[in-house]
Design an enzyme around this catalytic site. Structure first.
Site, PDB file in Angstrom:
ATOM      1  N   CYS A  62      12.867  12.027   6.786  1.00 26.14           N
ATOM      2  CA  CYS A  62      12.960  11.695   8.213  1.00 26.14           C
ATOM      3  C   CYS A  62      14.386  11.933   8.697  1.00 26.14           C
ATOM      4  O   CYS A  62      14.631  12.040   9.886  1.00 26.14           O
ATOM      5  CB  CYS A  62      12.470  10.296   8.503  1.00 26.14           C
ATOM      6  N   GLU A  78       9.835   2.488  10.849  1.00 30.03           N
ATOM      7  CA  GLU A  78      10.814   3.556  10.636  1.00 30.03           C
ATOM      8  C   GLU A  78      10.048   4.861  10.766  1.00 30.03           C
ATOM      9  O   GLU A  78       9.274   5.214   9.875  1.00 30.03           O
ATOM     10  CB  GLU A  78      11.419   3.447   9.234  1.00 30.03           C
ATOM     11  N   GLU A  93       8.853  17.025  15.184  1.00 28.25           N
ATOM     12  CA  GLU A  93       9.190  16.882  13.766  1.00 28.25           C
ATOM     13  C   GLU A  93       8.268  17.780  12.938  1.00 28.25           C
ATOM     14  O   GLU A  93       7.051  17.712  13.061  1.00 28.25           O
ATOM     15  CB  GLU A  93       9.025  15.431  13.323  1.00 28.25           C
ATOM     16  N   LYS A 126       0.849  -1.198   0.000  1.00 29.21           N
ATOM     17  CA  LYS A 126       0.000   0.000   0.000  1.00 29.21           C
ATOM     18  C   LYS A 126       0.883   1.245   0.000  1.00 29.21           C
ATOM     19  O   LYS A 126       1.462   1.615   1.024  1.00 29.21           O
ATOM     20  CB  LYS A 126      -0.917   0.048   1.220  1.00 29.21           C
TER      21      LYS A 126
END
Ligand code: UN1
Length: 495
Positions: free
Chosen positions: A284, A250, A385, A175
């Protein structure tokens, strides 16, 4: 008419059972529709998992070197189509062509690495404590792998997961992010063209809530590999625990570059520009904090602000553009909200801090590269973040304090230290809490053949990349072969 795409289940291209669709638009020009994709749900996932389960029984018996041969061919096809794939990627998610070419190259590197791993997949042989007995541990495939991927590396990240999954003998239900379904479709087309049998790779388009969670909760999906936000990662972990499936996560980062007073400042400048504003800060591994030694603080900041103000923002397809748009409206809004939060908390904008006006940027989700100074480690812009072109600058008076600030986050993915002093460098390598540390290089730029992943809330302890990813996609089977012809009781007959 915009191109219509489909799901791929058991070797056939099909619509979503619901008949519903969603559009994917170019973030640099929202008038341009890249494609129309099936908005799938649980029923589509069920069918794909069924197909993958059946295909697994044959695929697991294909010798690993043969599986590797197919992946080598996948690499060859990606090389031949690198330019088209890169253009398609820039159109659907916005990063500049140099970077989308790099993204495809990371997929090519991963394909060739996986191809040769088919002739390794090493296990262990170990002596037995008993005579006439042979012991070994071998790697075996696990089953159906659910692969859920983000939009910022639309080719590289799916390949990091899918290629080792396949090489190890697993089958795949994939996906991709709804922002990058076209690149994902191209990857599946290449896999089939290279000779992957029907049912071994299936792709289901649609949202995380509908499709992603249906994969994660499915009792017949044996493992899930996910890259994305920490919030979603925690949810996946929770849902997956009901069936005790294996999960690799992750997740987020709040990576810092520390520049010491003995560092090469020009080099550190190139490093932070690339680390913070490459991919519009949407990695990231992006440099989101810059920690400067007080002795070089003013000088370095002056150099940096000048350069950032002259970065060329625009459509990534245009030669010379350095910073593309945010991937979508939501991401642009998030960036703006963090800029507002930063100002409220007392940080100061040295450059940027707004949506750029004019210059052909009216129809894209652009945001000007932004630097905050006077940032305290406790500020939200120093902790959370942002995933956009925003850099928070913090002052330090020593290496020890700099490392303490660098470590003061719930995340631990990447880190960078600029110093010419070898003692400082090794102390930093020892004391920084992160999965990746760069010395005299920016926080981005991991290579496909080394372990990739982070500590703390960046993940759950697994590593992608290199040889380590094969630990995730295989199960250890321990084998004892007794050729003595008699019953030998370990721990009993020999002691
Ligand atoms: C990511 O940001 O999710 O090291 C992956 C890098 C790239 C991969 C980043 N090779 O920045």
């Amino acid at each position: 008419m915009s191109k219509k795409f489909q799901n791929f289940i058991n070797g056939k291209w099909v619509d979503a059972k619901s008949g519903q669709t969603f559009e994917n638009r170019n973030p640099a020009n929202w008038d341009e529709v890249v494609g129309v994709f099936p908005k799938s749900g649980k029923e589509d996932v069920n069918e794909a998992v069924r197909a993958a389960r059946v295909a697994f029984e044959k695929w697991r018996l294909v010798p690993a070197p043969k599986r590797g041969d197919i992946l080598r061919k996948v690499g060859d096809l990606m090389v031949a189509r690198k330019e088209d794939l890169s253009k398609q990627m820039t159109r659907e998610m916005g990063k500049v062509m140099a970077e989308t070419r790099g993204d495809v190259q990371e997929g090519i590197d991963t394909a060739y690495y996986a191809g040769t791993e088919g002739r390794r997949l090493f296990g262990h042989t170990v002596p037995s404590e008993l005579p006439n007995k042979f012991n070994m541990a071998i790697r075996v495939p696990i089953g159906v792998a659910g692969i859920v991927t983000p939009w910022n590396f639309p080719m590289a990240i799916p390949t990091w997961k899918i290629f080792p999954a396949l090489l190890s003998g697993n089958t795949v239900v994939f996906k991709p992010a709804t922002d990058t379904p076209a690149t994902a479709t191209s990857l599946v087309e290449i896999l089939m063209e290279a000779g992957i049998p029907e049912g071994v790779v299936n792709i289901i388009h649609g949202g995380g809530g509908d499709v992603g969670m249906a994969i994660v909760s499915h009792p017949d999906v044996d493992l899930v590999s996910f890259t994305g936000s920490t919030v979603v990662g925690k949810k996946i972990s929770e849902v997956a625990s009901a069936t005790l499936k294996r999960v690799s996560l992750e997740l987020g980062g709040k990576n810092a570059q520390l520049v010491m007073d003995d560092g090469d400042l020009d080099l550190a400048l190139d490093g932070v520009l690339w680390g913070a504003f490459g991919t519009t800060g949407q990695r990231c591994t992006a440099t989101s904090r810059l920690i400067l030694h007080e002795k070089i603080y003013d000088k370095f900041l002056g150099m940096l602000v000048n350069k950032v103000a002259s970065l060329k923002v625009g459509d990534g397809l245009i030669e010379g553009v350095q910073v593309g748009p945010c991937v979508n409206e939501g991401q642009q809004k998030t960036v703006q909200s963090y800029v507002d939060i930063g100002l409220k908390e007392g940080a100061k904008i040295a450059v940027g801090g707004a949506i750029p006006k004019g210059g052909g940027l009216e129809k894209g989700w652009f945001y000007s590269p932004t630097i905050f100074t006077d940032v305290q480690p406790s500020h939200r812009i120093a902790k959370e973040e942002i995933f956009g072109p925003v850099l928070s600058v913090i002052r330090t008076s020593s290496l020890e304090e700099g490392i303490r600030i660098l470590n003061d986050t719930i995340y631990g993915l990447s880190s960078a230290v600029y110093t010419r002093n070898v003692n400082n460098a090794f102390q930093a390598i020892r004391d920084i809490k992160a999965g990746i540390t760069y010395i005299n290089a920016p926080t981005i730029g991991a290579e496909a053949h080394l372990p990739f992943g982070g500590v703390k809330q960046t993940g759950n302890g697994h590593r992608e990349g290199g040889w380590t990813v094969y630990d995730f996609f295989t199960e250890w089977k321990t084998v004892y072969i007794d050729y003595s012809g008699g019953l030998q009781r370990a721990q009993i007959d020999n002691y």
